[in-house]
Design a protein around this motif. Sequence first.
Motif, PDB file in Angstrom:
ATOM      1  N   ALA A  19       4.362 -46.096  62.067  1.00 48.89           N
ATOM      2  CA  ALA A  19       4.494 -45.235  62.788  1.00 48.89           C
ATOM      3  C   ALA A  19       4.237 -44.129  61.875  1.00 48.89           C
ATOM      4  CB  ALA A  19       5.744 -45.444  63.373  1.00 48.89           C
ATOM      5  N   PHE A  20       3.511 -44.003  61.183  1.00 51.04           N
ATOM      6  CA  PHE A  20       3.826 -42.581  59.893  1.00 51.04           C
ATOM      7  C   PHE A  20       2.299 -43.018  59.444  1.00 51.04           C
ATOM      8  CE2 PHE A  20       7.863 -43.009  60.594  1.00 51.04           C
ATOM      9  CZ  PHE A  20       8.514 -41.610  60.632  1.00 51.04           C
ATOM     10  N   ASP A  21       1.166 -43.900  60.100  1.00 51.10           N
ATOM     11  CA  ASP A  21      -0.035 -44.400  59.386  1.00 51.10           C
ATOM     12  C   ASP A  21      -1.206 -42.999  59.489  1.00 51.10           C
ATOM     13  OD1 ASP A  21      -0.088 -46.790  58.079  1.00 51.10           O
ATOM     14  OD2 ASP A  21      -0.465 -47.791  60.356  1.00 51.10           O
ATOM     15  N   HIS A  22      -1.131 -42.301  60.358  1.00 55.45           N
ATOM     16  CA  HIS A  22      -2.119 -41.239  60.662  1.00 55.45           C
ATOM     17  C   HIS A  22      -1.424 -39.561  59.592  1.00 55.45           C
ATOM     18  CE1 HIS A  22      -3.690 -41.489  65.005  1.00 55.45           C
ATOM     19  NE2 HIS A  22      -3.113 -43.392  64.246  1.00 55.45           N
ATOM     20  N   LEU A  23       0.210 -39.912  59.577  1.00 57.79           N
ATOM     21  CA  LEU A  23       0.226 -38.698  58.739  1.00 57.79           C
ATOM     22  C   LEU A  23       0.168 -38.960  57.157  1.00 57.79           C
ATOM     23  CD1 LEU A  23       4.206 -37.667  60.157  1.00 57.79           C
ATOM     24  CD2 LEU A  23       1.145 -36.862  60.451  1.00 57.79           C
ATOM     25  N   ASN A  24       0.244 -40.532  57.171  1.00 58.03           N
ATOM     26  CA  ASN A  24      -0.008 -40.588  56.218  1.00 58.03           C
ATOM     27  C   ASN A  24      -1.250 -40.560  54.843  1.00 58.03           C
ATOM     28  OD1 ASN A  24       2.763 -41.241  55.132  1.00 58.03           O
ATOM     29  ND2 ASN A  24       2.885 -43.197  55.586  1.00 58.03           N
ATOM     30  N   LYS A  25      -2.273 -40.668  55.901  1.00 60.35           N
ATOM     31  CA  LYS A  25      -4.149 -40.756  55.596  1.00 60.35           C
ATOM     32  C   LYS A  25      -4.019 -39.452  55.862  1.00 60.35           C
ATOM     33  CE  LYS A  25      -4.507 -45.509  57.977  1.00 60.35           C
ATOM     34  NZ  LYS A  25      -5.332 -45.706  59.134  1.00 60.35           N
ATOM     35  N   PHE A 204     -12.214 -44.428  69.409  1.00 64.78           N
ATOM     36  CA  PHE A 204     -11.915 -45.030  68.080  1.00 64.78           C
ATOM     37  C   PHE A 204     -12.933 -45.322  66.822  1.00 64.78           C
ATOM     38  CE2 PHE A 204      -9.418 -45.724  71.681  1.00 64.78           C
ATOM     39  CZ  PHE A 204      -8.368 -45.015  72.243  1.00 64.78           C
ATOM     40  N   CYS A 205     -14.063 -45.148  67.397  1.00 65.22           N
ATOM     41  CA  CYS A 205     -15.115 -45.187  66.071  1.00 65.22           C
ATOM     42  C   CYS A 205     -15.427 -44.414  65.254  1.00 65.22           C
ATOM     43  CB  CYS A 205     -16.442 -45.651  66.581  1.00 65.22           C
ATOM     44  SG  CYS A 205     -16.314 -47.266  67.813  1.00 65.22           S
ATOM     45  N   LYS A 206     -14.631 -43.182  65.712  1.00 63.86           N
ATOM     46  CA  LYS A 206     -14.966 -41.933  64.839  1.00 63.86           C
ATOM     47  C   LYS A 206     -13.500 -41.826  63.899  1.00 63.86           C
ATOM     48  CE  LYS A 206     -17.255 -39.655  69.027  1.00 63.86           C
ATOM     49  NZ  LYS A 206     -16.812 -38.526  69.657  1.00 63.86           N
ATOM     50  N   ASP A 207     -14.157 -40.945  62.772  1.00 60.13           N
ATOM     51  CA  ASP A 207     -12.640 -40.178  61.664  1.00 60.13           C
ATOM     52  C   ASP A 207     -11.789 -39.636  62.410  1.00 60.13           C
ATOM     53  OD1 ASP A 207     -12.614 -37.558  61.194  1.00 60.13           O
ATOM     54  OD2 ASP A 207     -14.697 -38.308  61.426  1.00 60.13           O
ATOM     55  N   LEU A 208     -10.246 -40.039  61.285  1.00 61.67           N
ATOM     56  CA  LEU A 208      -8.828 -40.162  62.662  1.00 61.67           C
ATOM     57  C   LEU A 208      -9.063 -38.438  62.807  1.00 61.67           C
ATOM     58  CD1 LEU A 208      -6.655 -41.441  64.062  1.00 61.67           C
ATOM     59  CD2 LEU A 208      -5.541 -41.201  61.180  1.00 61.67           C
ATOM     60  N   GLN A 211     -10.819 -37.405  66.057  1.00 57.20           N
ATOM     61  CA  GLN A 211     -10.008 -38.264  66.969  1.00 57.20           C
ATOM     62  C   GLN A 211      -9.609 -36.678  66.903  1.00 57.20           C
ATOM     63  OE1 GLN A 211      -8.878 -42.130  67.295  1.00 57.20           O
ATOM     64  NE2 GLN A 211     -10.152 -42.254  64.958  1.00 57.20           N
ATOM     65  N   TYR A 212      -8.770 -36.445  66.452  1.00 55.35           N
ATOM     66  CA  TYR A 212      -7.287 -35.517  67.097  1.00 55.35           C
ATOM     67  C   TYR A 212      -8.064 -34.335  67.519  1.00 55.35           C
ATOM     68  CZ  TYR A 212      -3.251 -37.579  64.979  1.00 55.35           C
ATOM     69  OH  TYR A 212      -1.874 -39.035  65.104  1.00 55.35           O
ATOM     70  N   ALA A 213      -9.684 -33.787  67.149  1.00 57.03           N
ATOM     71  CA  ALA A 213      -9.013 -32.657  67.295  1.00 57.03           C
ATOM     72  C   ALA A 213     -10.012 -32.662  68.716  1.00 57.03           C
ATOM     73  CB  ALA A 213     -10.831 -32.326  66.417  1.00 57.03           C
ATOM     74  N   TYR A 214     -10.420 -33.685  68.873  1.00 59.40           N
ATOM     75  CA  TYR A 214     -11.140 -34.140  70.161  1.00 59.40           C
ATOM     76  C   TYR A 214      -9.667 -34.144  71.323  1.00 59.40           C
ATOM     77  CZ  TYR A 214     -12.711 -36.578  74.198  1.00 59.40           C
ATOM     78  OH  TYR A 214     -12.845 -36.772  75.896  1.00 59.40           O
ATOM     79  N   LEU A 215      -8.796 -35.066  71.221  1.00 60.94           N
ATOM     80  CA  LEU A 215      -7.601 -35.021  71.625  1.00 60.94           C
ATOM     81  C   LEU A 215      -6.982 -33.697  72.112  1.00 60.94           C
ATOM     82  CD1 LEU A 215      -5.794 -37.996  70.907  1.00 60.94           C
ATOM     83  CD2 LEU A 215      -7.003 -38.025  72.426  1.00 60.94           C
TER      84      LEU A 215
END
Length: 269
Positions: A19-25, A204-208, A211-215
């Motif tokens: 659940a914390f993968d994004h924060l850890n990356k 989902f092919c773009k870097d994380l 993805q966040y900036a777009y969302l």
Amino acid sequence: MKRFTPYEQWHCELVSSGAFDHLNKLFKLNEQSDWPSCSWFDGFLNATNANNRPIVFKEDDYFSAEERYYEQIIFDTGLVPTRQKNWHDLFGGFIWCLFPKTKSLLNKRHVQEINLHGTKQRSKHRNALTLFDECGVILAVTDDMWPTRLRNHQWQEAFVDLRGEWGNSISPFMFGHANYEMLTKPYIGLTGKALFVKVPSDTFCKDLVAQYAYLDTVLCEMIENNDCLQDNSLLSPLPLLGVPGWHDDNKNSEFYSNTDYFRPKRRIR
């Protein structure tokens, strides 16, 4: 229901689950040896409020004589009162880093509602803003069938039969910082509120970071132009421990047989 009590100490293993993968990356949260300070966020934060004031996290003690409401302080000054050694406020800081446009808009909407209704009377809109801010999960989807499946509580199909589609035609992005806090001490019954966002097939092919900036941009437009948080009607229950990759126990399909947690859709009489 037993009241949730977070751990008081810092333990990096509490943020080691999927659940914390994004924060850890993005922030290497699981490599921290102690609680991050307010100034630690400076290298990640690039947000301004609706008054064009830069957002800065400030220790909560600084506001001991403050009489303005929390959202009013942020709107007027750009300073965010932040409790130290506190999971809730720590995760709130990450959401400001990841969704600066949307957080700024929510802050503006809160203040507008306070100006209309005062601090004691809460409108449906303000309740929806708060619920999403605390418990929201953005489900970015490329397939229009995902909202139908999950709103109808088709948990077996969504989480087991189509498990391989997570990360391909659907991907979850946490917005509610209370969700993150409670996931440091997960329990059966933990449920977020999903908001579906349709995205292009190559998202989902773009870097994380992209993805966040777009969302963030799309979500801000949805709230500003489409009133998607005018009330709670578009927010759908999401059993957080059922999200593939977010909880080790859900690797076993039997985990989803608990109908007290993965409840069927209630029939409308």
